[in-house]
Write a protein that holds these residues in place. Structure first.
Motif, PDB file in Angstrom:
ATOM      1  N   GLY A  20       2.380 -11.741   8.718  1.00  0.00           N
ATOM      2  CA  GLY A  20       1.591 -12.188   8.053  1.00  0.00           C
ATOM      3  C   GLY A  20       1.140 -11.333   7.042  1.00  0.00           C
ATOM      4  O   GLY A  20       1.615 -11.523   5.989  1.00  0.00           O
ATOM      5  N   PRO A  21      -0.217 -11.190   6.548  1.00  0.00           N
ATOM      6  CA  PRO A  21      -0.999 -10.374   6.062  1.00  0.00           C
ATOM      7  C   PRO A  21      -0.005  -8.808   6.113  1.00  0.00           C
ATOM      8  O   PRO A  21      -0.022  -8.195   4.644  1.00  0.00           O
ATOM      9  N   GLU A  22       0.540  -8.603   6.747  1.00  0.00           N
ATOM     10  CA  GLU A  22       0.667  -7.336   6.857  1.00  0.00           C
ATOM     11  C   GLU A  22       2.038  -6.804   5.351  1.00  0.00           C
ATOM     12  O   GLU A  22       2.153  -5.357   5.126  1.00  0.00           O
ATOM     13  N   ARG A  23       3.153  -8.258   5.120  1.00  0.00           N
ATOM     14  CA  ARG A  23       3.630  -7.404   4.030  1.00  0.00           C
ATOM     15  C   ARG A  23       3.473  -8.238   2.727  1.00  0.00           C
ATOM     16  O   ARG A  23       3.710  -8.641   1.732  1.00  0.00           O
ATOM     17  N   ARG A  24       1.658  -8.631   2.275  1.00  0.00           N
ATOM     18  CA  ARG A  24       1.310  -8.623   1.334  1.00  0.00           C
ATOM     19  C   ARG A  24       0.825  -7.369   0.022  1.00  0.00           C
ATOM     20  O   ARG A  24       1.065  -5.956   0.188  1.00  0.00           O
ATOM     21  N   ARG A  25       1.112  -7.473  -1.427  1.00  0.00           N
ATOM     22  CA  ARG A  25       1.536  -6.415  -2.280  1.00  0.00           C
ATOM     23  C   ARG A  25       0.615  -7.067  -2.916  1.00  0.00           C
ATOM     24  O   ARG A  25      -0.832  -7.720  -3.180  1.00  0.00           O
ATOM     25  N   ALA A  26       0.438  -5.216  -3.282  1.00  0.00           N
ATOM     26  CA  ALA A  26      -0.802  -5.195  -4.771  1.00  0.00           C
ATOM     27  C   ALA A  26      -0.516  -6.354  -5.971  1.00  0.00           C
ATOM     28  O   ALA A  26       1.357  -6.478  -6.161  1.00  0.00           O
ATOM     29  N   ALA A  27      -0.786  -7.096  -6.534  1.00  0.00           N
ATOM     30  CA  ALA A  27      -0.855  -7.329  -8.232  1.00  0.00           C
ATOM     31  C   ALA A  27       0.078  -6.359  -9.032  1.00  0.00           C
ATOM     32  O   ALA A  27       0.055  -4.946  -8.961  1.00  0.00           O
ATOM     33  N   PRO A  28       0.896  -7.412  -9.661  1.00  0.00           N
ATOM     34  CA  PRO A  28       2.303  -6.580 -10.605  1.00  0.00           C
ATOM     35  C   PRO A  28       1.252  -5.141 -11.316  1.00  0.00           C
ATOM     36  O   PRO A  28      -0.365  -5.575 -11.873  1.00  0.00           O
ATOM     37  N   GLY A  29       1.424  -3.980 -11.235  1.00  0.00           N
ATOM     38  CA  GLY A  29       1.237  -2.646 -11.841  1.00  0.00           C
ATOM     39  C   GLY A  29       0.157  -2.552 -11.251  1.00  0.00           C
ATOM     40  O   GLY A  29      -0.674  -1.060 -10.768  1.00  0.00           O
ATOM     41  N   GLY A  30      -0.229  -2.666  -9.581  1.00  0.00           N
ATOM     42  CA  GLY A  30      -1.375  -1.876  -9.354  1.00  0.00           C
ATOM     43  C   GLY A  30      -1.241  -0.894  -8.256  1.00  0.00           C
ATOM     44  O   GLY A  30      -0.051  -0.600  -8.489  1.00  0.00           O
ATOM     45  N   PRO A  31      -1.909  -0.618  -7.053  1.00  0.00           N
ATOM     46  CA  PRO A  31      -1.547   0.504  -6.649  1.00  0.00           C
ATOM     47  C   PRO A  31      -0.138   0.976  -5.365  1.00  0.00           C
ATOM     48  O   PRO A  31       0.303   1.580  -5.058  1.00  0.00           O
ATOM     49  N   GLY A  32       0.566  -0.653  -5.455  1.00  0.00           N
ATOM     50  CA  GLY A  32       1.849  -1.009  -4.263  1.00  0.00           C
ATOM     51  C   GLY A  32       1.303  -1.406  -3.369  1.00  0.00           C
ATOM     52  O   GLY A  32       0.052  -2.143  -2.952  1.00  0.00           O
ATOM     53  N   PRO A  33       1.915  -1.735  -2.008  1.00  0.00           N
ATOM     54  CA  PRO A  33       1.561  -2.038  -0.850  1.00  0.00           C
ATOM     55  C   PRO A  33      -0.192  -2.160  -0.428  1.00  0.00           C
ATOM     56  O   PRO A  33      -0.326  -1.166  -0.461  1.00  0.00           O
ATOM     57  N   LEU A  34      -0.399  -2.914  -0.053  1.00  0.00           N
ATOM     58  CA  LEU A  34      -1.330  -2.364   0.560  1.00  0.00           C
ATOM     59  C   LEU A  34      -2.174  -2.507   2.011  1.00  0.00           C
ATOM     60  O   LEU A  34      -0.809  -1.985   3.082  1.00  0.00           O
ATOM     61  N   ALA A  35      -2.936  -2.190   2.784  1.00  0.00           N
ATOM     62  CA  ALA A  35      -2.664  -1.267   3.708  1.00  0.00           C
ATOM     63  C   ALA A  35      -2.880  -2.652   4.539  1.00  0.00           C
ATOM     64  O   ALA A  35      -2.653  -3.649   4.794  1.00  0.00           O
ATOM     65  N   THR A  36      -1.676  -1.765   6.502  1.00  0.00           N
ATOM     66  CA  THR A  36      -1.910  -2.471   7.098  1.00  0.00           C
ATOM     67  C   THR A  36      -3.298  -2.754   8.166  1.00  0.00           C
ATOM     68  O   THR A  36      -4.071  -2.091   8.609  1.00  0.00           O
ATOM     69  N   PRO A  37      -3.326  -4.084   8.277  1.00  0.00           N
ATOM     70  CA  PRO A  37      -4.445  -4.104   8.647  1.00  0.00           C
ATOM     71  C   PRO A  37      -4.754  -4.173  10.059  1.00  0.00           C
ATOM     72  O   PRO A  37      -3.429  -4.316  10.493  1.00  0.00           O
ATOM     73  N   VAL A  38      -5.533  -3.834  10.668  1.00  0.00           N
ATOM     74  CA  VAL A  38      -5.488  -3.065  11.859  1.00  0.00           C
ATOM     75  C   VAL A  38      -5.636  -4.325  13.353  1.00  0.00           C
ATOM     76  O   VAL A  38      -6.569  -4.842  12.457  1.00  0.00           O
ATOM     77  N   HIS A  39      -4.808  -4.532  13.968  1.00  0.00           N
ATOM     78  CA  HIS A  39      -4.480  -5.583  14.856  1.00  0.00           C
ATOM     79  C   HIS A  39      -5.891  -5.454  15.793  1.00  0.00           C
ATOM     80  O   HIS A  39      -5.913  -4.067  16.988  1.00  0.00           O
ATOM     81  N   ALA A  40      -6.559  -6.122  16.582  1.00  0.00           N
ATOM     82  CA  ALA A  40      -7.465  -5.675  17.869  1.00  0.00           C
ATOM     83  C   ALA A  40      -6.832  -5.181  19.060  1.00  0.00           C
ATOM     84  O   ALA A  40      -5.757  -6.705  19.263  1.00  0.00           O
TER      85      ALA A  40
END
Length: 237
Positions: A20-40
């Protein structure tokens, strides 16, 4: 070796193997892939939480590097703080104030040292409580390519695991050759377990691609790593 997803374990990567959220990407022109969520920690049986996974385009994504922290998510951190006697910390400070009422620096130094030691001991206790085989810590990595319902299993051993202050965990798993092209294209996710059956595996995290950089005239290379300050956590200062 080759294993079907779910065979001999309690995990299912789901349709398309896309987390799910792990593969979210930043907006075009942004800093790149978002950080991997920390799972409980309640979602897996590892003694740490995975914070990041990556492979290098320069070597054809032959190896995946994983970074984790024993502090983990909020549930693990709460256990660590409880073990460290967090509710007693104000009392400790008051006791030191009574011992040396005219030395503010002494009070601060003694209190901070005691808190740090209690947190370090609590981190060790948290880690030891979740390791299946103390003294023989081994990990298994299962790699999945998007659109496929099978996994390729690799392993790493204690010699390949770097553990600092029982807090930061860094280890590598060889990416199976059949998965390397997909990994280099950013289409691979991975799960990690303490057993070959992948029971209690950590939820899937994306294996991000570290791009190759063309250095002019084979010039100098600079690497950097930055830590933020975290007070009681020794390896953050």
């Amino acid at each position: 070796s080759r294993r079907r997803a779910g065979a001999g374990g309690d995990f299912e990567p789901g349709p398309g193997l896309e987390p799910g959220p792990e593969r979210r990407r930043a907006a075009p022109g942004g800093p790149g892939p978002l950080a991997t969520p920390v799972h409980a920690s309640a979602t897996h049986a590892l003694p740490f939480a995975l914070y990041h996974a990556f492979c290098a385009a320069a070597d054809g994504c032959a190896t995946a590097t994983f970074i984790g922290q024993v502090e983990g998510a909020c549930d693990a951190r709460r256990r660590v703080l409880d073990r460290a006697g967090v509710h007693d910390w104000p009392r400790w400070r008051d006791e030191f104030k009574r011992e040396t009422p005219t030395c503010v620096v002494c009070v601060k130094s003694k209190w901070k040292t005691k808190v740090r030691r209690s947190v370090a001991a609590a981190l060790k206790a948290e880690f030891d409580s979740r390791v299946l085989a103390p003294g023989a810590f081994e990990l298994r990595c299962a790699f999945y390519a998007a659109g496929r319902d099978d996994a390729l299993i690799a392993e790493t051993t204690l010699e390949a695991v770097y553990l600092r202050q029982k807090s930061t965990v860094i280890f590598e798993c060889a990416v199976p050759e059949a998965m390397r092209a997909a990994a280099a294209a950013g289409r691979v996710v991975a799960r990690v377990s303490q057993n070959a059956e992948m029971n209690g595996a950590h939820p899937a995290v994306p294996v991000l691609v570290q791009p190759a950089i063309a250095w002019p005239d084979d010039g100098p290379r600079v690497g950097a790593c930055a830590w933020v300050s975290g007070g009681a956590y020794l390896d953050r200062d």
